[in-house]
Scaffold this active site. Structure first.
Site, PDB file in Angstrom:
ATOM      1  N   ASP A 163     -24.797 -27.402 -26.637  1.00 39.33           N
ATOM      2  CA  ASP A 163     -24.942 -26.317 -26.770  1.00 39.33           C
ATOM      3  C   ASP A 163     -25.763 -25.591 -27.666  1.00 39.33           C
ATOM      4  O   ASP A 163     -26.150 -26.015 -28.324  1.00 39.33           O
ATOM      5  CB  ASP A 163     -23.053 -26.276 -26.498  1.00 39.33           C
ATOM      6  CG  ASP A 163     -22.685 -24.647 -26.003  1.00 39.33           C
ATOM      7  OD1 ASP A 163     -23.457 -24.126 -25.296  1.00 39.33           O
ATOM      8  OD2 ASP A 163     -21.185 -24.938 -25.921  1.00 39.33           O
ATOM      9  N   TRP A 197     -27.621 -22.559 -21.218  1.00 36.50           N
ATOM     10  CA  TRP A 197     -27.464 -21.171 -20.556  1.00 36.50           C
ATOM     11  C   TRP A 197     -28.464 -20.869 -19.483  1.00 36.50           C
ATOM     12  O   TRP A 197     -28.462 -19.240 -19.514  1.00 36.50           O
ATOM     13  CB  TRP A 197     -26.344 -20.353 -21.472  1.00 36.50           C
ATOM     14  CG  TRP A 197     -25.486 -21.150 -22.018  1.00 36.50           C
ATOM     15  CD1 TRP A 197     -24.570 -21.592 -22.099  1.00 36.50           C
ATOM     16  CD2 TRP A 197     -25.304 -20.095 -23.415  1.00 36.50           C
ATOM     17  NE1 TRP A 197     -23.863 -21.460 -23.149  1.00 36.50           N
ATOM     18  CE2 TRP A 197     -25.218 -21.152 -23.627  1.00 36.50           C
ATOM     19  CE3 TRP A 197     -26.713 -19.825 -24.775  1.00 36.50           C
ATOM     20  CZ2 TRP A 197     -24.545 -20.907 -25.634  1.00 36.50           C
ATOM     21  CZ3 TRP A 197     -25.704 -19.226 -25.995  1.00 36.50           C
ATOM     22  CH2 TRP A 197     -24.602 -20.026 -26.343  1.00 36.50           C
ATOM     23  N   ASP A 218     -22.137 -18.588 -18.485  1.00 36.89           N
ATOM     24  CA  ASP A 218     -20.749 -19.772 -17.823  1.00 36.89           C
ATOM     25  C   ASP A 218     -19.980 -19.079 -16.513  1.00 36.89           C
ATOM     26  O   ASP A 218     -19.737 -18.828 -16.725  1.00 36.89           O
ATOM     27  CB  ASP A 218     -20.122 -19.814 -19.215  1.00 36.89           C
ATOM     28  CG  ASP A 218     -19.946 -20.658 -20.882  1.00 36.89           C
ATOM     29  OD1 ASP A 218     -20.611 -21.260 -20.360  1.00 36.89           O
ATOM     30  OD2 ASP A 218     -19.163 -20.297 -21.170  1.00 36.89           O
TER      31      ASP A 218
HETATM   32  C1  GLA Z   1     -20.346 -22.936 -24.390  1.00 39.53           C
HETATM   33  C2  GLA Z   1     -20.811 -23.792 -23.343  1.00 39.53           C
HETATM   34  C3  GLA Z   1     -19.055 -23.908 -21.984  1.00 39.53           C
HETATM   35  C4  GLA Z   1     -18.034 -24.430 -23.084  1.00 39.53           C
HETATM   36  C5  GLA Z   1     -18.217 -23.933 -24.696  1.00 39.53           C
HETATM   37  C6  GLA Z   1     -17.270 -24.532 -25.425  1.00 39.53           C
HETATM   38  O1  GLA Z   1     -20.041 -21.816 -23.647  1.00 39.53           O
HETATM   39  O2  GLA Z   1     -21.519 -23.037 -22.211  1.00 39.53           O
HETATM   40  O3  GLA Z   1     -19.680 -24.731 -21.260  1.00 39.53           O
HETATM   41  O4  GLA Z   1     -18.682 -25.952 -23.839  1.00 39.53           O
HETATM   42  O5  GLA Z   1     -18.941 -23.761 -25.050  1.00 39.53           O
HETATM   43  O6  GLA Z   1     -17.010 -23.825 -26.630  1.00 39.53           O
END
Ligand code: GLA
Length: 344
Positions: A163, A197, A218
């Site tokens: 991440d 992202w 997300d």
């Molecule tokens: C981010 C990621 C999610 C998940 C969360 C966990 O938002 O994009 O897919 O892994 O962190 O905290």
């Protein structure tokens, strides 16, 4: 107000594979750089991830029950392979700097859990963060990339999601290349999931660094969010192909806040986009409708087609879209008709 079921209509309830009946002049992919040549992720990875349903509430019990359910439900045999523990499994680092799993929630330790998963013919995935802490505030891997890669390999990890929280000021291509090299040095094939992202345009450098890269913020279990993700992901079709995939995020199918028609559209369009398929629901309490969607063999076959060319939208008049992707069989093509509006 029209019924929510009317919103989305995939005329071919699964995706129909048409034998060369509709040649459409679309641009085919030619991925710019070579994919990581380690034999993994030649088709989009499939599995389950804890985050969408369970968030931080992850335990050894949950993971074991989920692995059992993947076998019992037929998911493993349908192609779902990786059991991935997302954020919150880690609590600290020891005096040597090694990452420590939560001893209350994972009392048997991660290596034993990996063994349990492997014994069921499945593969083991974990989550970390390229910054100094994870999105939920657990220790990140910044400065520990090589140490953590060695730890994961020793635990039998097969898949690593990395991440991008607490990574301000860092260059993503540089940081993820560290993970690529550290994982390669372990000698264990480990799929690398890049999760910025869409920040810093991973579609430009993800191929050759990792095996999949998130293209958007997300997902949520809400249809407008799914529609927005589809719009943002489909325009990156040119970047996806064997060994490196656009990742529009994990599935929400079965989490309860969309209709089955919306979940079917979610699944079918993920398949058309050659997206990784990670179920994000509670597999131990799956309805028949959810199972039917996740296990639809024709839709999975489209997603996993070995040519790996993501679909393009070849016709769109606002209310009616035609999606098309060429398949490995040169005389075949997958076609989806999609109505993204609220109108029948
Ligand atoms: C981010 C990621 C999610 C998940 C969360 C966990 O938002 O994009 O897919 O892994 O962190 O905290």
């Amino acid at each position: 107000m029209l019924s929510r079921t009317a919103r989305t209509l995939l005329v071919f309830s699964s995706i129909l594979i048409l034998a060369a009946v509709c040649y459409l002049p679309i641009r085919l992919n030619s991925p710019a750089a070579r994919a990581l040549d380690d034999g993994t992720a030649r088709t989009p990875p499939m599995g389950w991830n804890s985050w969408n349903h369970f968030g931080c509430d992850v335990t050894e019990q949950l993971i074991k029950h989920t692995a059992d359910a993947m076998v019992a439900s037929g998911m493993r045999d349908a192609g779902y392979q990786y059991v991935v523990i997302d954020d919150c499994w880690q609590v600290s680092r020891d005096s040597q700097g090694a990452i420590v799993a939560d001893p209350q929630r994972f009392p048997s330790g991660m290596a034993a859990l990996g063994d349990y998963i492997h014994a069921r013919g499945l593969k083991f995935g974990l989550y970390t963060d390229a910054g100094y802490r994870t999105c939920m505030g657990r220790p990140g891997s910044l400065g520990h990339e090589w140490q953590d890669a060695a730890t994961y390999a020793a635990w039998g990890v097969d898949y690593l999601k990395v991440d991008w929280c607490a990574a301000e000021g860092l260059d993503a291509a540089t940081q993820y290349a560290l993970f690529r090299d550290a994982l390669a040095a372990t000698g264990r094939p480990i799929v690398l999931s890049i999760c910025t992202w869409g920040e810093q345009n991973p579609w430009d450098w993800g191929r050759g660094t990792g095996h999949l890269w998130r293209t958007t913020r997300d997902i949520a279990d809400r249809w407008p969010v799914v529609l927005q993700i589809i719009r943002e992901n489909v325009v990156r079709a040119y970047a996806g192909g064997p060994g490196g995939w656009n990742d529009p995020d994990m599935l929400e199918i079965g989490n309860g806040h969309m209709t089955d028609a919306e979940y079917r559209s979610h699944f079918s369009l993920w398949a058309m986009m050659a997206a990784p398929l990670f179920a994000g629901n509670d597999l131990t309490r799956m309805s028949d409708a959810t199972r039917d969607i996740l296990l639809n063999p024709e839709v999975i076959a489209v997603d996993q087609d070995r040519r790996g060319t993501p679909a393009l939208i070849v016709y769109d008049d606002g209310g009616r879209q035609v999606w098309s992707r060429p398949l490995e069989n040169p005389n075949a093509r997958a076609v989806a008709l999609f109505n993204p509006t609220d109108l029948p």
